[in-house]
Design a protein around this motif. Structure first.
Motif, PDB file in Angstrom:
ATOM      1  N   LEU A 158     -82.456  59.472  74.706  1.00  0.00           N
ATOM      2  CA  LEU A 158     -81.681  60.570  74.091  1.00  0.00           C
ATOM      3  C   LEU A 158     -82.458  61.638  73.709  1.00  0.00           C
ATOM      4  O   LEU A 158     -81.643  62.507  73.209  1.00  0.00           O
ATOM      5  N   SER A 159     -83.681  61.942  73.899  1.00  0.00           N
ATOM      6  CA  SER A 159     -84.173  63.105  73.606  1.00  0.00           C
ATOM      7  C   SER A 159     -83.918  64.224  74.352  1.00  0.00           C
ATOM      8  O   SER A 159     -83.730  65.545  73.893  1.00  0.00           O
ATOM      9  N   TRP A 160     -83.321  63.977  75.570  1.00  0.00           N
ATOM     10  CA  TRP A 160     -82.720  65.060  76.388  1.00  0.00           C
ATOM     11  C   TRP A 160     -81.656  65.830  75.942  1.00  0.00           C
ATOM     12  O   TRP A 160     -81.431  67.034  76.035  1.00  0.00           O
ATOM     13  N   LEU A 161     -80.879  64.834  75.210  1.00  0.00           N
ATOM     14  CA  LEU A 161     -79.522  65.408  74.389  1.00  0.00           C
ATOM     15  C   LEU A 161     -79.966  66.701  73.532  1.00  0.00           C
ATOM     16  O   LEU A 161     -79.355  67.470  73.317  1.00  0.00           O
ATOM     17  N   SER A 162     -81.133  66.267  72.601  1.00  0.00           N
ATOM     18  CA  SER A 162     -81.551  66.856  71.609  1.00  0.00           C
ATOM     19  C   SER A 162     -81.894  68.500  72.185  1.00  0.00           C
ATOM     20  O   SER A 162     -81.565  69.492  71.869  1.00  0.00           O
ATOM     21  N   THR A 204     -78.129  66.139  65.486  1.00  0.00           N
ATOM     22  CA  THR A 204     -78.784  65.333  64.325  1.00  0.00           C
ATOM     23  C   THR A 204     -78.998  63.807  64.689  1.00  0.00           C
ATOM     24  O   THR A 204     -80.032  63.201  64.602  1.00  0.00           O
ATOM     25  N   LEU A 205     -77.739  63.298  65.351  1.00  0.00           N
ATOM     26  CA  LEU A 205     -77.592  61.894  65.851  1.00  0.00           C
ATOM     27  C   LEU A 205     -78.636  61.645  66.908  1.00  0.00           C
ATOM     28  O   LEU A 205     -79.154  60.505  66.639  1.00  0.00           O
ATOM     29  N   SER A 206     -78.774  62.393  67.893  1.00  0.00           N
ATOM     30  CA  SER A 206     -79.647  62.088  68.863  1.00  0.00           C
ATOM     31  C   SER A 206     -81.099  62.134  68.367  1.00  0.00           C
ATOM     32  O   SER A 206     -82.170  61.406  68.751  1.00  0.00           O
ATOM     33  N   VAL A 207     -81.548  62.973  67.469  1.00  0.00           N
ATOM     34  CA  VAL A 207     -83.035  63.151  66.745  1.00  0.00           C
ATOM     35  C   VAL A 207     -83.240  61.885  65.791  1.00  0.00           C
ATOM     36  O   VAL A 207     -84.285  61.262  66.068  1.00  0.00           O
ATOM     37  N   VAL A 208     -82.197  61.530  65.139  1.00  0.00           N
ATOM     38  CA  VAL A 208     -82.514  60.190  64.396  1.00  0.00           C
ATOM     39  C   VAL A 208     -82.718  58.921  65.274  1.00  0.00           C
ATOM     40  O   VAL A 208     -83.511  58.212  65.157  1.00  0.00           O
ATOM     41  N   LEU A 209     -81.622  58.973  66.279  1.00  0.00           N
ATOM     42  CA  LEU A 209     -81.617  57.829  67.141  1.00  0.00           C
ATOM     43  C   LEU A 209     -82.954  57.555  68.128  1.00  0.00           C
ATOM     44  O   LEU A 209     -83.358  56.413  68.248  1.00  0.00           O
ATOM     45  N   ALA A 217     -94.502  66.749  66.123  1.00  0.00           N
ATOM     46  CA  ALA A 217     -94.280  66.923  67.649  1.00  0.00           C
ATOM     47  C   ALA A 217     -92.866  67.737  67.858  1.00  0.00           C
ATOM     48  O   ALA A 217     -92.786  68.647  68.510  1.00  0.00           O
ATOM     49  N   PHE A 218     -91.833  67.371  67.249  1.00  0.00           N
ATOM     50  CA  PHE A 218     -90.545  67.682  67.284  1.00  0.00           C
ATOM     51  C   PHE A 218     -90.181  69.282  66.956  1.00  0.00           C
ATOM     52  O   PHE A 218     -89.801  69.881  67.388  1.00  0.00           O
ATOM     53  N   ALA A 219     -90.886  69.347  65.643  1.00  0.00           N
ATOM     54  CA  ALA A 219     -91.031  70.836  65.220  1.00  0.00           C
ATOM     55  C   ALA A 219     -91.627  71.813  65.987  1.00  0.00           C
ATOM     56  O   ALA A 219     -91.126  72.901  66.335  1.00  0.00           O
ATOM     57  N   VAL A 220     -92.691  71.367  66.620  1.00  0.00           N
ATOM     58  CA  VAL A 220     -93.486  72.358  67.342  1.00  0.00           C
ATOM     59  C   VAL A 220     -92.448  72.718  68.625  1.00  0.00           C
ATOM     60  O   VAL A 220     -92.545  73.769  69.109  1.00  0.00           O
ATOM     61  N   SER A 221     -92.416  71.449  69.375  1.00  0.00           N
ATOM     62  CA  SER A 221     -91.676  71.567  70.685  1.00  0.00           C
ATOM     63  C   SER A 221     -90.266  72.524  70.423  1.00  0.00           C
ATOM     64  O   SER A 221     -90.006  72.988  71.601  1.00  0.00           O
ATOM     65  N   SER A 222     -89.472  72.300  69.407  1.00  0.00           N
ATOM     66  CA  SER A 222     -88.246  72.940  69.333  1.00  0.00           C
ATOM     67  C   SER A 222     -88.736  74.578  69.259  1.00  0.00           C
ATOM     68  O   SER A 222     -87.700  75.162  69.768  1.00  0.00           O
ATOM     69  N   VAL A 223     -89.769  74.854  68.594  1.00  0.00           N
ATOM     70  CA  VAL A 223     -90.258  76.420  68.610  1.00  0.00           C
ATOM     71  C   VAL A 223     -90.427  76.799  70.134  1.00  0.00           C
ATOM     72  O   VAL A 223     -90.120  77.756  70.427  1.00  0.00           O
ATOM     73  N   VAL A 224     -91.227  75.862  70.835  1.00  0.00           N
ATOM     74  CA  VAL A 224     -91.551  76.152  72.080  1.00  0.00           C
ATOM     75  C   VAL A 224     -90.414  76.331  72.918  1.00  0.00           C
ATOM     76  O   VAL A 224     -90.319  77.266  74.012  1.00  0.00           O
ATOM     77  N   PRO A 252     -82.646  82.020  69.565  1.00  0.00           N
ATOM     78  CA  PRO A 252     -83.721  81.239  69.323  1.00  0.00           C
ATOM     79  C   PRO A 252     -84.174  80.958  67.984  1.00  0.00           C
ATOM     80  O   PRO A 252     -84.173  79.762  67.665  1.00  0.00           O
ATOM     81  N   LYS A 253     -83.818  81.889  66.954  1.00  0.00           N
ATOM     82  CA  LYS A 253     -83.878  81.493  65.464  1.00  0.00           C
ATOM     83  C   LYS A 253     -82.889  80.569  65.004  1.00  0.00           C
ATOM     84  O   LYS A 253     -83.147  79.845  64.348  1.00  0.00           O
ATOM     85  N   ALA A 254     -81.827  80.791  65.473  1.00  0.00           N
ATOM     86  CA  ALA A 254     -80.812  79.753  65.244  1.00  0.00           C
ATOM     87  C   ALA A 254     -81.004  78.340  65.627  1.00  0.00           C
ATOM     88  O   ALA A 254     -80.930  77.355  64.879  1.00  0.00           O
ATOM     89  N   SER A 255     -81.734  78.219  67.003  1.00  0.00           N
ATOM     90  CA  SER A 255     -81.997  77.024  67.325  1.00  0.00           C
ATOM     91  C   SER A 255     -82.974  76.250  66.654  1.00  0.00           C
ATOM     92  O   SER A 255     -83.002  75.047  66.398  1.00  0.00           O
ATOM     93  N   VAL A 256     -84.109  77.029  66.314  1.00  0.00           N
ATOM     94  CA  VAL A 256     -85.071  76.342  65.735  1.00  0.00           C
ATOM     95  C   VAL A 256     -84.568  75.959  63.981  1.00  0.00           C
ATOM     96  O   VAL A 256     -84.800  74.983  63.574  1.00  0.00           O
ATOM     97  N   LYS A 257     -83.534  76.813  63.431  1.00  0.00           N
ATOM     98  CA  LYS A 257     -83.016  76.510  62.065  1.00  0.00           C
ATOM     99  C   LYS A 257     -82.261  75.233  62.186  1.00  0.00           C
ATOM    100  O   LYS A 257     -82.350  74.405  61.329  1.00  0.00           O
ATOM    101  N   ILE A 258     -81.558  74.959  63.374  1.00  0.00           N
ATOM    102  CA  ILE A 258     -80.572  74.110  63.516  1.00  0.00           C
ATOM    103  C   ILE A 258     -81.577  72.783  63.646  1.00  0.00           C
ATOM    104  O   ILE A 258     -81.270  71.675  63.399  1.00  0.00           O
ATOM    105  N   SER A 259     -82.737  72.906  64.429  1.00  0.00           N
ATOM    106  CA  SER A 259     -83.731  72.042  64.800  1.00  0.00           C
ATOM    107  C   SER A 259     -84.446  71.372  63.475  1.00  0.00           C
ATOM    108  O   SER A 259     -84.464  70.364  63.227  1.00  0.00           O
ATOM    109  N   MET A 260     -84.677  72.238  62.432  1.00  0.00           N
ATOM    110  CA  MET A 260     -85.079  72.116  61.235  1.00  0.00           C
ATOM    111  C   MET A 260     -84.215  71.334  60.251  1.00  0.00           C
ATOM    112  O   MET A 260     -84.518  70.404  59.689  1.00  0.00           O
TER     113      MET A 260
END
Length: 244
Positions: free
Chosen positions: A54-58, A25-30, A134-141, A71-79
């Motif tokens: 920092l995007s690589w850390l996300s 979450t910190l990497s996404v905000v920063l 962009a981040f929502a779509v790329s997290s699913v991809v 994958p479902k867990a990854s998308v949920k944490i991304s949301m």
């Protein structure tokens, strides 16, 4: 249905290690704040912002979560990270409207310093919209490609962890960068389509190189999770649901 969804989310947040969620979450905000600074390469056709630092850390966090929790867990944490970012942006916007001076004002004594910093931290709606989409779509991809390769190469070696992580990161980072560039940079900043493409390619390659450097750490953390049976509660429920 809603009650079950909330209960599942709570279970997931309990089981994914808190330090990974915090870093994610910190990497996404920063990275969205750092994206406000454009890197000057001295050539007109090449453009890149500092968000790549920092995007690589996300994406590494997403790869680790996908490897252990699916994958479902990854998308949920991304949301969840997106939600935290939206709340943070609301706080930043509120701070930008509070009268007062920033620290740098006392260094230069120029009112433009306060105006510039307020505008930067306050953000604009189209940047927030573009980065969120962009981040929502790329997290699913990223989660989908990572999980698919994991099924095709169902082994537990670093080589296979690296293969699924590097390919999914390269593709998803390009999607992330390209969507943001088209929605924000092309529409509002006047970037050419060539700049959008070169920015997206340059960004995803640099972000991939960063992940290559740190992926051994991610792999070792995943192995420790497996050894310590981290997330057993969530994984057992998921297995039971899949068997129904």
């Amino acid at each position: 249905m809603l009650k079950k969804f909330i209960k599942d989310y709570q279970r997931l947040l309990r089981n994914v290690p808190s330090d990974v969620i915090a870093l994610f979450t910190l990497s996404v905000v920063l990275m969205n704040l750092l994206a406000n600074k454009e890197i000057d390469f001295g050539v007109s056709w090449l453009a890149l912002d500092c968000g790549f630092t920092l995007s690589w850390l996300s994406f590494l966090c997403m790869d680790m979560i996908t490897k252990r929790f699916g994958p479902k867990a990854s998308v949920k944490i991304s949301m969840f990270a997106i939600f935290v970012n939206l709340v943070s942006c609301l706080v930043f916007y509120g701070v930008s409207k509070i009268p007062g001076n920033w620290g740098e004002f006392y260094t230069y004594g120029l009112p433009e310093i306060n105006q510039s910093l307020d505008a930067t931290i306050g953000g604009t709606w189209y940047v927030l919209l573009g980065s969120t989409i962009a981040f929502a779509v790329s997290s699913v991809v990223n989660a989908g490609i990572n999980a698919l390769i994991g099924k095709l190469r169902a082994s537990d070696t670093f080589k296979d962890f690296a293969l699924r992580s590097y390919i999914s990161t390269l593709v998803a980072q390009f999607v992330d960068n390209m969507l943001f560039a088209l929605i924000v940079s092309h529409t509002f900043f006047g970037w050419s389509f060539l700049q959008c493409v070169t920015c997206s390619l340059t960004g995803c390659i640099l972000e991939l190189l960063c992940e290559i450097v740190f992926s051994p750490i991610g792999y070792k953390v995943c192995k420790r999770w497996q050894h310590d049976n981290v997330g057993a509660e969530y994984l057992n429920v998921e297995v039971n649901n899949d068997n129904k």
